[in-house]
Design an enzyme around this catalytic site. Structure first.
Site, PDB file in Angstrom:
ATOM      1  N   HIS A  88       7.545 -10.284   6.262  1.00  0.00           N
ATOM      2  CA  HIS A  88       8.930  -9.786   6.358  1.00  0.00           C
ATOM      3  C   HIS A  88       9.913 -10.785   5.777  1.00  0.00           C
ATOM      4  O   HIS A  88      11.060 -10.859   6.191  1.00  0.00           O
ATOM      5  CB  HIS A  88       9.277  -9.410   7.799  1.00  0.00           C
ATOM      6  CG  HIS A  88       8.531  -8.184   8.244  1.00  0.00           C
ATOM      7  ND1 HIS A  88       9.061  -6.929   8.177  1.00  0.00           N
ATOM      8  CD2 HIS A  88       7.264  -8.030   8.705  1.00  0.00           C
ATOM      9  CE1 HIS A  88       8.165  -6.037   8.600  1.00  0.00           C
ATOM     10  NE2 HIS A  88       7.059  -6.685   8.914  1.00  0.00           N
ATOM     11  N   THR A  89       9.433 -11.547   4.809  1.00  0.00           N
ATOM     12  CA  THR A  89      10.318 -12.465   4.077  1.00  0.00           C
ATOM     13  C   THR A  89      10.716 -11.867   2.734  1.00  0.00           C
ATOM     14  O   THR A  89      11.700 -12.292   2.148  1.00  0.00           O
ATOM     15  CB  THR A  89       9.612 -13.805   3.824  1.00  0.00           C
ATOM     16  OG1 THR A  89       8.292 -13.526   3.320  1.00  0.00           O
ATOM     17  CG2 THR A  89       9.493 -14.621   5.094  1.00  0.00           C
ATOM     18  N   ASP A  90       9.950 -10.870   2.256  1.00  0.00           N
ATOM     19  CA  ASP A  90      10.199 -10.414   0.869  1.00  0.00           C
ATOM     20  C   ASP A  90      11.566  -9.755   0.719  1.00  0.00           C
ATOM     21  O   ASP A  90      12.250  -9.983  -0.264  1.00  0.00           O
ATOM     22  CB  ASP A  90       9.056  -9.523   0.342  1.00  0.00           C
ATOM     23  CG  ASP A  90       8.850  -8.246   1.155  1.00  0.00           C
ATOM     24  OD1 ASP A  90       9.370  -8.160   2.285  1.00  0.00           O
ATOM     25  OD2 ASP A  90       8.169  -7.339   0.649  1.00  0.00           O
ATOM     26  N   SER A 145      -2.774  -2.617   1.068  1.00  0.00           N
ATOM     27  CA  SER A 145      -2.163  -2.259  -0.211  1.00  0.00           C
ATOM     28  C   SER A 145      -3.037  -1.439  -1.141  1.00  0.00           C
ATOM     29  O   SER A 145      -3.156  -1.729  -2.329  1.00  0.00           O
ATOM     30  CB  SER A 145      -1.715  -3.523  -0.922  1.00  0.00           C
ATOM     31  OG  SER A 145      -0.368  -3.443  -1.122  1.00  0.00           O
ATOM     32  N   GLY A 174      -3.943   2.730   4.075  1.00  0.00           N
ATOM     33  CA  GLY A 174      -3.161   2.689   5.297  1.00  0.00           C
ATOM     34  C   GLY A 174      -3.561   1.603   6.274  1.00  0.00           C
ATOM     35  O   GLY A 174      -3.161   1.622   7.440  1.00  0.00           O
ATOM     36  N   ASP A 211       3.141  -6.738  -3.112  1.00  0.00           N
ATOM     37  CA  ASP A 211       1.843  -6.074  -3.249  1.00  0.00           C
ATOM     38  C   ASP A 211       1.427  -5.919  -4.703  1.00  0.00           C
ATOM     39  O   ASP A 211       0.290  -6.197  -5.078  1.00  0.00           O
ATOM     40  CB  ASP A 211       1.880  -4.693  -2.586  1.00  0.00           C
ATOM     41  CG  ASP A 211       2.207  -4.770  -1.109  1.00  0.00           C
ATOM     42  OD1 ASP A 211       2.232  -5.892  -0.568  1.00  0.00           O
ATOM     43  OD2 ASP A 211       2.447  -3.710  -0.508  1.00  0.00           O
ATOM     44  N   TYR A 262      10.727  -0.617  10.955  1.00  0.00           N
ATOM     45  CA  TYR A 262      10.861  -1.406   9.731  1.00  0.00           C
ATOM     46  C   TYR A 262      12.304  -1.358   9.231  1.00  0.00           C
ATOM     47  O   TYR A 262      12.900  -2.391   8.920  1.00  0.00           O
ATOM     48  CB  TYR A 262       9.888  -0.851   8.670  1.00  0.00           C
ATOM     49  CG  TYR A 262       9.988  -1.500   7.319  1.00  0.00           C
ATOM     50  CD1 TYR A 262       9.319  -2.687   7.037  1.00  0.00           C
ATOM     51  CD2 TYR A 262      10.748  -0.914   6.295  1.00  0.00           C
ATOM     52  CE1 TYR A 262       9.402  -3.270   5.782  1.00  0.00           C
ATOM     53  CE2 TYR A 262      10.835  -1.493   5.043  1.00  0.00           C
ATOM     54  CZ  TYR A 262      10.163  -2.669   4.788  1.00  0.00           C
ATOM     55  OH  TYR A 262      10.251  -3.247   3.544  1.00  0.00           O
ATOM     56  N   GLU A 281       6.907   2.878  -7.130  1.00  0.00           N
ATOM     57  CA  GLU A 281       6.753   3.141  -5.689  1.00  0.00           C
ATOM     58  C   GLU A 281       8.118   3.346  -5.020  1.00  0.00           C
ATOM     59  O   GLU A 281       8.267   4.197  -4.146  1.00  0.00           O
ATOM     60  CB  GLU A 281       5.964   2.016  -5.002  1.00  0.00           C
ATOM     61  CG  GLU A 281       5.582   2.396  -3.578  1.00  0.00           C
ATOM     62  CD  GLU A 281       4.306   1.749  -3.062  1.00  0.00           C
ATOM     63  OE1 GLU A 281       3.551   1.185  -3.857  1.00  0.00           O
ATOM     64  OE2 GLU A 281       4.088   1.804  -1.836  1.00  0.00           O
TER      65      GLU A 281
HETATM   66  P1  ADP Z   1      -1.471   0.884   2.013  1.00  0.00           P
HETATM   67  O1  ADP Z   1      -0.923   0.592   0.662  1.00  0.00           O
HETATM   68  O2  ADP Z   1      -1.105  -0.137   3.015  1.00  0.00           O
HETATM   69  O3  ADP Z   1      -2.946   1.133   1.995  1.00  0.00           O
HETATM   70  P2  ADP Z   1       0.245   3.149   1.741  1.00  0.00           P
HETATM   71  O4  ADP Z   1       0.724   4.171   2.693  1.00  0.00           O
HETATM   72  O5  ADP Z   1       1.246   2.345   1.008  1.00  0.00           O
HETATM   73  O6  ADP Z   1      -0.801   2.234   2.521  1.00  0.00           O
HETATM   74  O7  ADP Z   1      -0.647   3.860   0.636  1.00  0.00           O
HETATM   75  C1  ADP Z   1      -1.695   4.731   1.016  1.00  0.00           C
HETATM   76  C2  ADP Z   1      -1.658   5.964   0.122  1.00  0.00           C
HETATM   77  O8  ADP Z   1      -2.135   5.608  -1.195  1.00  0.00           O
HETATM   78  C3  ADP Z   1      -2.595   7.051   0.581  1.00  0.00           C
HETATM   79  O9  ADP Z   1      -1.968   7.879   1.545  1.00  0.00           O
HETATM   80  C4  ADP Z   1      -2.847   7.798  -0.720  1.00  0.00           C
HETATM   81  O10 ADP Z   1      -1.773   8.661  -1.036  1.00  0.00           O
HETATM   82  C5  ADP Z   1      -2.850   6.689  -1.737  1.00  0.00           C
HETATM   83  N1  ADP Z   1      -4.239   6.229  -1.974  1.00  0.00           N
HETATM   84  C6  ADP Z   1      -4.817   5.075  -1.588  1.00  0.00           C
HETATM   85  N2  ADP Z   1      -6.106   5.010  -1.991  1.00  0.00           N
HETATM   86  C7  ADP Z   1      -6.345   6.167  -2.648  1.00  0.00           C
HETATM   87  C8  ADP Z   1      -7.484   6.719  -3.320  1.00  0.00           C
HETATM   88  N3  ADP Z   1      -8.638   6.065  -3.369  1.00  0.00           N
HETATM   89  N4  ADP Z   1      -7.357   7.936  -3.897  1.00  0.00           N
HETATM   90  C9  ADP Z   1      -6.183   8.604  -3.847  1.00  0.00           C
HETATM   91  N5  ADP Z   1      -5.096   8.145  -3.228  1.00  0.00           N
HETATM   92  C10 ADP Z   1      -5.156   6.954  -2.635  1.00  0.00           C
HETATM   93 MG    MG Z   2       1.144   0.404   0.235  1.00  0.00          MG
END
Ligand code: ADP
Ligand code: MG
Length: 387
Positions: free
Chosen positions: A37-39, A129, A125, A175, A227, A163
């Site tokens: 939480h520094t970014d 990242s 999730g 990220d 957040y 993003e």
């Molecule tokens: P994090 O980046 O922390 O894993 P995010 O919510 O930022 O979580 O991103 C997750 C989202 O990225 C998923 O809900 C999906 O939409 C997309 N995603 C991640 N991996 C895949 C994959 N292998 N195929 C399709 N979409 C993906």
């Molecule tokens: Mg993400």
């Protein structure tokens, strides 16, 4: 290993699109070692790349068509027109790669279409990242295929734009930079204000240590609103202190700054976390550059306490990982990522890894929680072409 993955992804590409891809690229997920939480306060972060990657087989097209497919999503090939991409119009996974195409074209790069098939080993999730891995692998492939000549940091900025503006997620630059720029055996010290970066030696295996990622597999539903509140609180703190961002409050001046904030206890706590966290990143950099790797353990634990008590974004599951790991002999541990779930990291002597892992797993069983996913995070390579 990566060659076998590249081959599988290329083969599937051939089945989907009835042609061979022009190449195969990979981009990793990341873990943030310290600097949480520094970014969005213009401060310091220190991620490193995971061995887990998004791998994409891609072929260039000239006809304005973008076709997307993920091996990890149950669905057909999605077909879009590159000149009809509209920010915030897509709530699905295709927004990540399509957003990158949009951001590249917005920046004036002539990306005229592509066929993309991808597969990822970054768990989505989990705060690792997976989204940046998807964006960066797309950006790197298009950079190569359209000979755009962009460097890692520029690709990272375009992916962040994708993003923020196209997907609609207000993320910082960490990220994408980690996925694009990390090097094996190193953590990346990144100044999120001027975007200067330095590779910091972090070859744990060579020193007889291991870093574990413990994915709690929980995500508390209020995380997004919380957040936003933290972000707004940090901005309020900077405004009250008359600085552009909390990064500008010197560590030596923290007590005076807290005095000036009077009795706004919430803002005082947020400010204290951000200012001490930036100092912890600098301390970890100094320790690693001096070869004193074991000494970063207590700094990680301090960071967790600050996120738990001052920033207040931990949760019982993350605290359980950290407390149990430290009691079982880990050198250090802390939650990582946005908070309210997701993953924690644990630094341990190689000889203690089994005992620490067992202790954490038993503690989760005893508390009636879903077993966490535990894996080792070897500081790995950033985005690259595989074939
Ligand atoms: P994090 O980046 O922390 O894993 P995010 O919510 O930022 O979580 O991103 C997750 C989202 O990225 C998923 O809900 C999906 O939409 C997309 N995603 C991640 N991996 C895949 C994959 N292998 N195929 C399709 N979409 C993906
Ligand atoms: Mg993400």
């Amino acid at each position: 290993m990566s060659e076998a993955v590249a081959e599988t992804v290329a083969e599937r590409f051939g089945e989907l699109y009835a042609a061979a891809p022009d190449g195969v690229w990979a981009a990793p997920g990341r873990v943030n070692l310290i600097g949480e939480h520094t970014d969005y306060n213009d401060g310091f972060v220190m991620p490193f790349a995971l061995p887990h990657t998004a791998v994409a087989a891609v072929a260039r097209r000239e006809d304005g068509v973008l076709r997307l497919h993920s091996a990890d999503i149950d669905g057909p090939v999605v077909e879009l027109a590159v000149d009809a991409l509209v920010p915030a119009s897509d709530k699905g996974w295709t927004a990540y790669p399509a957003g990158v195409v949009w951001a590249l074209r917005e920046a004036g790069h002539a990306v005229t279409g592509a066929d993309i098939h991808l597969a990822s080993t970054v768990p989505p999730g989990a705060g690792l990242s997976s989204s940046a891995a998807l964006e960066v692998v797309t950006a790197l492939a298009l950079n190569d295929l359209f000979a755009l000549g962009l460097e890692g940091p520029q690709l990272a900025r375009l992916c962040r734009r994708a993003e923020n503006a196209y997907v609609g997620a207000p993320v910082g630059i960490m990220d994408q930079t980690a996925s694009a720029c990390c090097e094996p055996g190193h953590a990346l010290f990144l100044d999120t204000r001027d975007l200067s970066q330095r590779q910091i030696p972090f070859d744990l295996a060579a020193e007889g240590m291991r870093l574990l990622v413990v994915d709690t597999r929980v995500e508390h539903s209020h995380s997004e609103g919380e957040y936003g509140r933290r972000r707004a609180g940090c901005e309020k703190g900077a405004a009250l202190l008359g600085v552009p961002a909390l990064r500008d409050v010197p560590y030596e001046g923290l007590d005076a700054a807290l005095d000036r904030l009077g009795d706004d206890e919430e803002v005082r706590r947020l400010v204290r976390h951000v200012v001490t966290e930036d100092e912890r990143v600098e301390r970890v950099v100094s320790l690693l550059e001096a070869g004193d790797t074991r000494a970063i353990g207590p700094v990680l634990a301090e960071g967790h306490a600050s996120l738990r008590d001052d920033f207040r974004i931990s949760c019982p599951e993350l605290d359980l990982v950290v407390d149990t790991a430290l009691s079982a002999g880990a050198l250090g541990a802390r939650m990582t990522g946005g908070g309210f779930g997701g993953s924690a990291i644990v630094l341990a002597e190689e000889a203690d890894v089994a005992a620490v892992t067992k202790a954490v797993q038993e503690a989760f069983v005893a508390a009636g929680l879903t077993a966490p996913r535990v894996f080792e995070a070897v500081p790995s390579a950033g985005a690259r072409r595989l074939g």
